[in-house]
Motif scaffolding. Structure first.
Motif, PDB file in Angstrom:
ATOM      1  N   UNK A   9      14.093  -8.202  11.998  1.00  0.00           N
ATOM      2  CA  UNK A   9      12.721  -8.702  11.917  1.00  0.00           C
ATOM      3  C   UNK A   9      12.477  -9.242  10.510  1.00  0.00           C
ATOM      4  N   UNK A  10      11.761 -10.365  10.423  1.00  0.00           N
ATOM      5  CA  UNK A  10      11.408 -10.963   9.135  1.00  0.00           C
ATOM      6  C   UNK A  10       9.900 -10.829   8.936  1.00  0.00           C
ATOM      7  N   UNK A  11       9.516 -10.336   7.759  1.00  0.00           N
ATOM      8  CA  UNK A  11       8.103 -10.142   7.415  1.00  0.00           C
ATOM      9  C   UNK A  11       7.782 -11.017   6.214  1.00  0.00           C
ATOM     10  N   UNK A 151      -6.049  -3.177   8.387  1.00  0.00           N
ATOM     11  CA  UNK A 151      -5.791  -2.191   9.442  1.00  0.00           C
ATOM     12  C   UNK A 151      -5.561  -0.793   8.875  1.00  0.00           C
ATOM     13  N   UNK A 152      -5.074  -0.718   7.643  1.00  0.00           N
ATOM     14  CA  UNK A 152      -4.827   0.582   7.022  1.00  0.00           C
ATOM     15  C   UNK A 152      -5.742   0.824   5.819  1.00  0.00           C
ATOM     16  N   UNK A 153      -6.747  -0.042   5.658  1.00  0.00           N
ATOM     17  CA  UNK A 153      -7.762   0.140   4.615  1.00  0.00           C
ATOM     18  C   UNK A 153      -7.126   0.275   3.224  1.00  0.00           C
ATOM     19  N   UNK A 159       1.955   1.827  -0.115  1.00  0.00           N
ATOM     20  CA  UNK A 159       3.043   2.019   0.852  1.00  0.00           C
ATOM     21  C   UNK A 159       2.594   1.951   2.307  1.00  0.00           C
ATOM     22  N   UNK A 160       1.347   2.333   2.602  1.00  0.00           N
ATOM     23  CA  UNK A 160       0.905   2.312   3.993  1.00  0.00           C
ATOM     24  C   UNK A 160       0.842   0.901   4.564  1.00  0.00           C
ATOM     25  N   UNK A 161       0.724  -0.110   3.700  1.00  0.00           N
ATOM     26  CA  UNK A 161       0.710  -1.494   4.205  1.00  0.00           C
ATOM     27  C   UNK A 161       2.100  -1.873   4.721  1.00  0.00           C
ATOM     28  N   UNK A 162       3.141  -1.519   3.986  1.00  0.00           N
ATOM     29  CA  UNK A 162       4.505  -1.817   4.430  1.00  0.00           C
ATOM     30  C   UNK A 162       4.870  -0.959   5.641  1.00  0.00           C
ATOM     31  N   UNK A 163       4.325   0.241   5.696  1.00  0.00           N
ATOM     32  CA  UNK A 163       4.559   1.084   6.873  1.00  0.00           C
ATOM     33  C   UNK A 163       3.972   0.444   8.117  1.00  0.00           C
ATOM     34  N   UNK A 164       2.852  -0.240   7.965  1.00  0.00           N
ATOM     35  CA  UNK A 164       2.261  -0.978   9.084  1.00  0.00           C
ATOM     36  C   UNK A 164       3.258  -1.990   9.638  1.00  0.00           C
ATOM     37  N   UNK A 165       3.926  -2.705   8.758  1.00  0.00           N
ATOM     38  CA  UNK A 165       4.930  -3.670   9.200  1.00  0.00           C
ATOM     39  C   UNK A 165       6.104  -2.979   9.882  1.00  0.00           C
ATOM     40  N   UNK A 166       6.543  -1.862   9.313  1.00  0.00           N
ATOM     41  CA  UNK A 166       7.666  -1.130   9.911  1.00  0.00           C
ATOM     42  C   UNK A 166       7.304  -0.588  11.281  1.00  0.00           C
ATOM     43  N   UNK A 167       6.097  -0.063  11.428  1.00  0.00           N
ATOM     44  CA  UNK A 167       5.674   0.460  12.727  1.00  0.00           C
ATOM     45  C   UNK A 167       5.624  -0.655  13.763  1.00  0.00           C
TER      46      UNK A 167
END
Length: 230
Positions: A9-11, A151-153, A159-167
């Protein structure tokens, strides 16, 4: 040139990486203050950018409750209007939405289209949900999915922003490639285990000699060749 393999996947970062944010904001300021010269436009742009960066930093440090970019841009527009002595409410309201009308870089649309033939492609932006929707439409950006940090405020590099992409990607971090013109953004992605590719833009944050990204590219054409070469 580096060859990048074993990616599922490419982000992509959006602001600065796929769209020219300073040029779009300059155009909006010129429209709002038609009598301004280039020096005044540069001054007003710097005021806008400093304010936005500072508010995102304050939110990241816990000094301000989360506010999305629509709110922060409206505040920045009010500051610019006050400095330029703009008193017309419709003009200020239009200036506040300048971030929804940013032009793409010359290789952005073709590069996205080429990569999307081979990979799921995600956008990951600090822009608010509604701003990102309208920006994608204005710039002609076509994604499999566009993700807003709203979405993650939080704001990148949290780190939670990149976790959003990983999820959303649904695969191991080392199978996800983060592409950005900002070294600080890529460092945040690396901290979550993502692969990283720096793409040069005139308005980006270049890597230092200490950065160890998977690849450094002069444009999306080089990145596409590095990812499709066999």
């Amino acid at each position: 040139m580096a060859v990048i393999r074993d990616v599922e996947v490419v982000v992509f970062d959006v602001l600065g990486t796929l769209v020219d944010e300073p040029s779009g904001l300059r155009a909006a300021i010129r429209e709002a203050v038609p009598a301004s010269d280039e020096a005044q436009v540069d001054e007003l742009l710097a005021l806008w950018q400093r304010y936005g960066e500072r508010q995102q930093q304050r939110i990241g440090q816990g000094d301000r409750v989360y506010a999305n970019t629509a709110v922060i841009d409206a505040e920045a527009a009010q500051l610019v209007a006050a400095r330029a002595e703009i008193t017309d409410p419709p003009t200020v309201c239009r200036l506040a939405t300048a971030g929804q009308r940013l032009p793409p870089w010359g290789d952005s649309l073709v590069g996205l289209e080429q990569l999307s033939r081979r990979y799921p492609v995600l956008g990951l932006s600090n822009a608010a949900h509604t701003a990102l929707l309208r920006l994608n439409t204005h710039a002609g950006l076509r994604w499999h999915q566009a993700l807003s940090a709203e979405a993650v405020q939080a704001y990148k590099p949290a780190p939670e922003v990149y976790q959003l992409a990983l999820d959303t990607a649904g695969c191991a971090p080392d199978r996800v490639l983060m592409v950005a013109a900002h070294a600080w953004d890529l460092r945040g992605a690396q901290a979550k285990g993502l692969r990283t590719a720096y793409v040069h833009r005139p308005v980006g944050d270049p890597p230092t000699s200490r950065d160890t990204f998977d690849g450094r590219f002069d444009g999306l054409g080089e990145l596409v060749r590095a990812m499709t070469r066999r």
